[in-house]
Enzyme design. Structure first.
Site, PDB file in Angstrom:
ATOM      1  N   THR A   6      12.122  -2.156   0.553  1.00 21.01           N
ATOM      2  CA  THR A   6      11.458  -1.931  -0.732  1.00 21.01           C
ATOM      3  C   THR A   6      11.012  -0.487  -0.864  1.00 21.01           C
ATOM      4  O   THR A   6      10.953   0.252   0.107  1.00 21.01           O
ATOM      5  CB  THR A   6      10.255  -2.876  -0.908  1.00 21.01           C
ATOM      6  OG1 THR A   6      10.035  -3.057  -2.291  1.00 21.01           O
ATOM      7  CG2 THR A   6       9.013  -2.362  -0.247  1.00 21.01           C
ATOM      8  N   LYS A  38       7.540  -6.867  -7.161  1.00 25.90           N
ATOM      9  CA  LYS A  38       6.737  -6.514  -5.993  1.00 25.90           C
ATOM     10  C   LYS A  38       5.463  -5.790  -6.388  1.00 25.90           C
ATOM     11  O   LYS A  38       4.683  -5.389  -5.546  1.00 25.90           O
ATOM     12  CB  LYS A  38       7.558  -5.638  -5.054  1.00 25.90           C
ATOM     13  CG  LYS A  38       8.844  -6.313  -4.599  1.00 25.90           C
ATOM     14  CD  LYS A  38       9.709  -5.326  -3.869  1.00 25.90           C
ATOM     15  CE  LYS A  38      11.098  -5.894  -3.670  1.00 25.90           C
ATOM     16  NZ  LYS A  38      11.994  -4.897  -3.082  1.00 25.90           N
ATOM     17  N   GLY A  50       0.922  -3.218  -5.136  1.00 26.01           N
ATOM     18  CA  GLY A  50       2.340  -3.164  -4.786  1.00 26.01           C
ATOM     19  C   GLY A  50       2.485  -3.521  -3.324  1.00 26.01           C
ATOM     20  O   GLY A  50       1.634  -3.166  -2.507  1.00 26.01           O
ATOM     21  N   SER A 129      10.685   1.152   2.817  1.00 25.48           N
ATOM     22  CA  SER A 129      11.796   1.887   3.424  1.00 25.48           C
ATOM     23  C   SER A 129      12.181   3.132   2.630  1.00 25.48           C
ATOM     24  O   SER A 129      12.622   4.122   3.203  1.00 25.48           O
ATOM     25  CB  SER A 129      13.009   0.971   3.575  1.00 25.48           C
ATOM     26  OG  SER A 129      13.380   0.453   2.312  1.00 25.48           O
TER      27      SER A 129
END
Length: 181
Positions: A6, A38, A50, A129
């Protein structure tokens, strides 16, 4: 803690705070979903959160964090500190591998299961990521453009999606108006 799967970014600028996140859900090397949300609003739409981590962990932490916000009457900092205490000591929660960004009119926080509650120095934060790519893009756009918080957040996630294989350009955005500093 290395989060795969994400990109979440938060930007505070010119009386607005924006949190944006991509929509890709990845299982091992397979893209399972393109349009996950998310980024969510909690506590009567006054807090935006988030999340980077697994879906089950996200639902567990969103629910627990919303309970803490209710318990502490929307005090984001206090709720975050109390959540991290539970996260570190609760037998179920301490196994969750996740990071959260939580923002309100008054606070701009990164929250982890390691007990971290960190406020940003430059009012730009990213997790997941694709965070390094989105963070670099956002900092450059903040310094060298007149774009809004939302425009910077969206473009930063879009740039991350061009680099990070765990991030897509199906972007969810939530905004809050804040008082100018």
């Amino acid at each position: 803690m290395k989060m795969r799967g994400t990109t979440i970014i938060a930007i505070k600028r010119n009386g607005m705070v924006t949190v944006a996140g991509d929509g890709q859900v990845t299982f091992d090397v397979t893209i399972m979903k393109h349009g996950a949300r998310k980024v969510r609003r909690l506590y009567h739409n006054k807090v935006i959160v988030g999340f980077a981590g697994t879906t089950a962990d996200a639902f567990t932490l969103f629910d627990r964090f919303d309970q803490k916000l209710d318990q502490y009457n929307g005090n984001l900092l206090r709720a975050a500190v109390e959540l991290t205490k539970d996260w570190r000591t609760d037998r179920v929660l301490r196994h969750l591998e996740a990071l959260m960004i939580a923002v309100s009119r008054d606070h701009f926080l990164l929250i982890s299961g390691n007990g971290d509650v960190i406020e940003s120095d430059d009012e730009v934060m990213a997790i997941g990521s694709g965070a390094p790519y989105a963070l670099a893009a956002a900092r450059a756009l903040v310094r060298f453009s007149e774009l809004s918080a939302t425009e910077i957040a969206v473009e930063s996630v879009r740039i991350a999606s061009e680099i990070c294989i765990y991030t897509n350009d199906n972007i969810t955005v939530e905004e809050l108006e804040i008082d100018n500093d």
